[in-house]
Design a protein around this motif. Structure first.
Motif, PDB file in Angstrom:
ATOM      1  N   UNK A  24       0.834  -1.271  -0.019  1.00 44.13           N
ATOM      2  CA  UNK A  24       0.137  -0.044   0.056  1.00 44.13           C
ATOM      3  C   UNK A  24       0.950   1.230   0.196  1.00 44.13           C
ATOM      4  N   UNK A  25       2.226   1.183   0.683  1.00 47.99           N
ATOM      5  CA  UNK A  25       3.171   2.325   0.701  1.00 47.99           C
ATOM      6  C   UNK A  25       3.371   2.604  -0.639  1.00 47.99           C
ATOM      7  N   UNK A  26       3.651   1.538  -1.290  1.00 48.39           N
ATOM      8  CA  UNK A  26       4.539   1.500  -3.071  1.00 48.39           C
ATOM      9  C   UNK A  26       3.184   2.240  -3.769  1.00 48.39           C
ATOM     10  N   UNK A  27       1.865   1.647  -3.490  1.00 47.02           N
ATOM     11  CA  UNK A  27       0.937   2.161  -4.283  1.00 47.02           C
ATOM     12  C   UNK A  27       0.722   3.511  -4.193  1.00 47.02           C
ATOM     13  N   UNK A  28       0.826   4.043  -2.989  1.00 47.91           N
ATOM     14  CA  UNK A  28       0.361   5.497  -2.630  1.00 47.91           C
ATOM     15  C   UNK A  28       1.881   6.447  -3.339  1.00 47.91           C
ATOM     16  N   UNK A  29       2.793   5.645  -3.177  1.00 45.68           N
ATOM     17  CA  UNK A  29       4.061   6.494  -3.757  1.00 45.68           C
ATOM     18  C   UNK A  29       3.765   6.639  -5.290  1.00 45.68           C
ATOM     19  N   UNK A  30       3.506   5.601  -5.946  1.00 49.48           N
ATOM     20  CA  UNK A  30       3.280   5.591  -7.359  1.00 49.48           C
ATOM     21  C   UNK A  30       2.159   6.692  -7.784  1.00 49.48           C
ATOM     22  N   UNK A  31       1.095   6.696  -7.171  1.00 45.53           N
ATOM     23  CA  UNK A  31       0.112   7.344  -7.320  1.00 45.53           C
ATOM     24  C   UNK A  31       0.408   9.142  -6.980  1.00 45.53           C
ATOM     25  N   UNK A  32       1.188   9.285  -5.823  1.00 46.82           N
ATOM     26  CA  UNK A  32       1.302  10.706  -5.617  1.00 46.82           C
ATOM     27  C   UNK A  32       2.453  11.143  -6.573  1.00 46.82           C
ATOM     28  N   UNK A  33       3.309  10.173  -7.082  1.00 43.22           N
ATOM     29  CA  UNK A  33       4.415  10.679  -7.831  1.00 43.22           C
ATOM     30  C   UNK A  33       3.628  10.891  -9.322  1.00 43.22           C
ATOM     31  N   UNK A  72       3.326  15.126  -7.242  1.00 45.79           N
ATOM     32  CA  UNK A  72       3.461  15.836  -5.679  1.00 45.79           C
ATOM     33  C   UNK A  72       5.035  15.667  -5.453  1.00 45.79           C
ATOM     34  N   UNK A  73       5.259  16.870  -4.796  1.00 44.92           N
ATOM     35  CA  UNK A  73       6.679  17.076  -4.279  1.00 44.92           C
ATOM     36  C   UNK A  73       7.054  15.655  -3.224  1.00 44.92           C
ATOM     37  N   UNK A  74       8.586  15.583  -3.409  1.00 49.81           N
ATOM     38  CA  UNK A  74       8.842  14.323  -2.818  1.00 49.81           C
ATOM     39  C   UNK A  74       8.763  14.818  -1.161  1.00 49.81           C
ATOM     40  N   UNK A  75       8.945  15.862  -0.649  1.00 46.07           N
ATOM     41  CA  UNK A  75       8.761  16.150   0.892  1.00 46.07           C
ATOM     42  C   UNK A  75       7.321  15.937   1.144  1.00 46.07           C
ATOM     43  N   UNK A  76       6.118  16.309   0.337  1.00 49.25           N
ATOM     44  CA  UNK A  76       4.809  15.987   0.567  1.00 49.25           C
ATOM     45  C   UNK A  76       4.683  14.496   0.724  1.00 49.25           C
ATOM     46  N   UNK A  77       5.142  13.868  -0.410  1.00 51.03           N
ATOM     47  CA  UNK A  77       4.836  12.248  -0.536  1.00 51.03           C
ATOM     48  C   UNK A  77       5.327  11.922   0.893  1.00 51.03           C
ATOM     49  N   UNK A  78       6.530  12.252   1.427  1.00 47.25           N
ATOM     50  CA  UNK A  78       6.877  11.755   2.644  1.00 47.25           C
ATOM     51  C   UNK A  78       6.193  11.853   3.670  1.00 47.25           C
ATOM     52  N   UNK A  79       5.554  13.114   3.913  1.00 43.46           N
ATOM     53  CA  UNK A  79       4.733  13.452   4.910  1.00 43.46           C
ATOM     54  C   UNK A  79       3.603  12.486   5.161  1.00 43.46           C
ATOM     55  N   UNK A  80       2.894  12.357   3.643  1.00 43.91           N
ATOM     56  CA  UNK A  80       1.718  11.575   3.645  1.00 43.91           C
ATOM     57  C   UNK A  80       2.061  10.071   4.119  1.00 43.91           C
ATOM     58  N   UNK A  81       3.316   9.599   3.673  1.00 44.87           N
ATOM     59  CA  UNK A  81       3.647   8.175   3.660  1.00 44.87           C
ATOM     60  C   UNK A  81       3.761   7.898   5.153  1.00 44.87           C
TER      61      UNK A  81
END
Length: 68
Positions: free
Chosen positions: A15-24, A28-37
């Motif tokens: 699910x982390x991988x799926x969220x990363x792929x979707x946000x990318x 979405x900026x890398x910092x924001x992806x990190x905060x969400x995950x």
């Protein structure tokens, strides 16, 4: 010293991988992806590289190709 992210030291789940792929894919900026995950920006960049996900924005043209 700041506290570590909530998923610090934990393995990446599907699910982390799926969220990363979707946000990318949504630029979405890398910092924001990190905060969400719940990961650091460095962890997001490293893992994205490992699983072959590009974090480059798709809505920007390369330097020098802008028409005058």
């Amino acid at each position: 010293m700041s506290k570590p992210p909530r998923n610090h030291g934990k393995t990446w789940t599907s699910s982390d991988n799926k969220a990363l792929k979707q946000l990318a894919s949504q630029n979405t900026p890398t910092r924001v992806i990190g905060l969400k995950i719940g990961r650091t920006a460095d962890a997001v960049q490293s893992h994205a590289s490992e699983i072959g996900v590009s974090l480059k924005p798709t809505n920007q043209s390369p330097y020098g190709t802008k028409k005058k």
